[in-house]
Design an enzyme around this catalytic site. Structure first.
Site, short mmCIF file in Angstrom:
data_model
loop_
_atom_site.label_atom_id
_atom_site.label_comp_id
_atom_site.label_asym_id
_atom_site.label_seq_id
_atom_site.Cartn_x
_atom_site.Cartn_y
_atom_site.Cartn_z
N ASN A 100 94.72 -12.81 -6.10
CA ASN A 100 94.90 -12.23 -4.77
C ASN A 100 96.36 -11.76 -4.69
OD1 ASN A 100 95.12 -11.58 -2.09
ND2 ASN A 100 94.97 -13.69 -1.33
N TRP A 101 96.53 -10.45 -4.86
CA TRP A 101 97.91 -9.92 -4.86
C TRP A 101 98.50 -9.86 -3.46
CZ3 TRP A 101 97.82 -5.08 -8.65
CH2 TRP A 101 97.70 -5.55 -9.96
N LYS A 102 97.68 -10.08 -2.45
CA LYS A 102 98.13 -9.96 -1.04
C LYS A 102 98.80 -8.58 -0.85
CE LYS A 102 98.69 -14.89 -1.00
NZ LYS A 102 99.04 -16.05 -0.21
N HIS A 130 90.21 -15.54 4.40
CA HIS A 130 91.47 -16.10 3.89
C HIS A 130 92.27 -16.67 5.07
CE1 HIS A 130 95.44 -16.42 2.12
NE2 HIS A 130 94.85 -16.38 0.94
N GLU A 189 95.25 -16.56 5.84
CA GLU A 189 96.22 -15.64 6.45
C GLU A 189 95.51 -14.69 7.42
OE1 GLU A 189 97.99 -14.27 2.80
OE2 GLU A 189 98.86 -16.25 2.52
N GLU A 195 90.71 -23.67 -0.10
CA GLU A 195 92.14 -23.39 -0.07
C GLU A 195 92.79 -24.19 1.05
OE1 GLU A 195 93.20 -19.55 -2.18
OE2 GLU A 195 92.87 -19.02 -0.10
N GLY A 217 100.91 -20.91 -1.03
CA GLY A 217 102.25 -20.32 -1.08
C GLY A 217 103.37 -21.33 -0.87
N SER A 256 98.71 -22.70 -4.60
CA SER A 256 99.79 -22.97 -5.55
C SER A 256 99.30 -23.33 -6.95
CB SER A 256 100.74 -24.05 -5.00
OG SER A 256 101.33 -23.60 -3.78
N GLY A 278 97.28 -16.80 -5.81
CA GLY A 278 98.14 -15.86 -5.10
C GLY A 278 99.38 -15.55 -5.91
N GLY A 279 100.48 -16.24 -5.60
CA GLY A 279 101.79 -15.95 -6.21
C GLY A 279 101.76 -15.83 -7.72
C1 PEP Z 1 96.06 -17.47 -1.81
O1 PEP Z 1 96.74 -16.73 -1.10
O2 PEP Z 1 94.84 -17.37 -1.81
C2 PEP Z 1 96.77 -18.45 -2.63
C3 PEP Z 1 96.07 -19.39 -3.18
O3 PEP Z 1 98.13 -18.28 -2.75
P1 PEP Z 1 99.11 -19.15 -3.72
O4 PEP Z 1 98.45 -19.24 -5.05
O5 PEP Z 1 100.38 -18.37 -3.74
O6 PEP Z 1 99.27 -20.49 -3.07
#
Ligand code: PEP
Length: 242
Positions: free
Chosen positions: A9-11, A91, A93, A163, A169, A204, A225-226
């Site tokens: 997930n590049w956001k 998600h 967010e 999640e 994040g 994370s 994500g990151g």
């Molecule tokens: C996400 O946004 O779905 C996520 C899991 O982010 P991160 O891996 O950065 O915690």
């Protein structure tokens, strides 16, 4: 048999140049899981072109509507036109920053499925809800709302991502045991589909914690994500999912 799945997930990150460099650097040799990349909408065609056959295309969001006067929205059929196969719905967010309710998330889930996309439904508790011992209650409710709208067959052809909001994040990951407890609970809520639906962990995930998470019986991969913005790190996570 559930084939592990790792989704990026590049956001709202990246650029044309980033996407080009990412795929030139991405080496998935030795990975046998399914890999999905969900870039921002404008880069879907570029990712479709660069990603090759090893990587499926995913969207980070979609409209619950089919078409019409919904400025700024993107429908499931438009995504299909670009070769998209998966769509993230719910998600945290989107829920917290854009006020998406569980009912709206459920309608997006159904819109994706009706068009032939596989929804990746995100569920998860806040830190406060965990501290109050309400994790399973919250997740049970999030799942129930989708089940009510999608019907009893709705879980077929879906992916769930657990999640925990406090892990997204933040650099703080759920322990493998914490994650496994919730994944087992989710699987138990899926009825007959529970045996085949993939349940991903997100929050994370990095190359150095992926293996211990994937070793859990009910963890079938990750939503990343990151760490999905670094081709080498992402490839290591994909390899760990075997
Ligand atoms: C996400 O946004 O779905 C996520 C899991 O982010 P991160 O891996 O950065 O915690």
């Amino acid at each position: 048999m559930r084939i592990p799945l790792v989704a990026a997930n590049w956001k709202m990150n990246g650029s044309r140049e980033f996407a080009e460099q990412f795929f030139s650097a991405l080496n998935l040799d030795g990975a046998s899981c399914e890999v999905v990349v969900c870039p921002p909408f404008p880069y879907l065609p570029l990712v479709a072109e660069k990603a090759g056959e090893m990587v499926a295309l995913g969207a980070q969001n979609l409209s619950e509507e089919v078409s019409g006067a919904f400025t700024g929205e993107v429908s499931a059929s438009m995504l299909l036109d670009w070769g998209v196969r998966y769509a993230i719905v719910g998600h945290s967010e989107r829920r917290s920053l854009y006020g998406e309710s569980s009912e709206q998330v459920a309608r997006k889930f159904v819109a994706a499925q009706s068009a032939g996309l596989t929804p990746i439904l995100c569920v998860g508790e806040s830190r406060q809800e965990r501290e109050e011992g309400r994790t399973l209650e919250v997740i049970g409710r999030q799942l129930q709302t989708v089940a009510e709208v999608a019907g009893s067959d709705g879980w077929k052809c879906s992916v769930i991502a657990y999640e925990p909001v406090w892990a997204i994040g933040t650099g703080v990951t759920a322990t493998p045991e914490q994650a496994q407890e919730v994944h087992r609970f989710i699987r138990g809520r899926l009825g007959d589909a529970g045996a085949t639906v993939r349940i991903l962990y997100g929050g994370s995930v990095k190359a150095d914690n992926a293996e211990s998470l994937f070793a859990q019986a009910d963890i079938d991969g990750a939503l990343v994500g990151g760490a999905s913005l670094k081709a080498e790190e992402f490839a290591k996570i994909c390899r760990a999912a075997d």
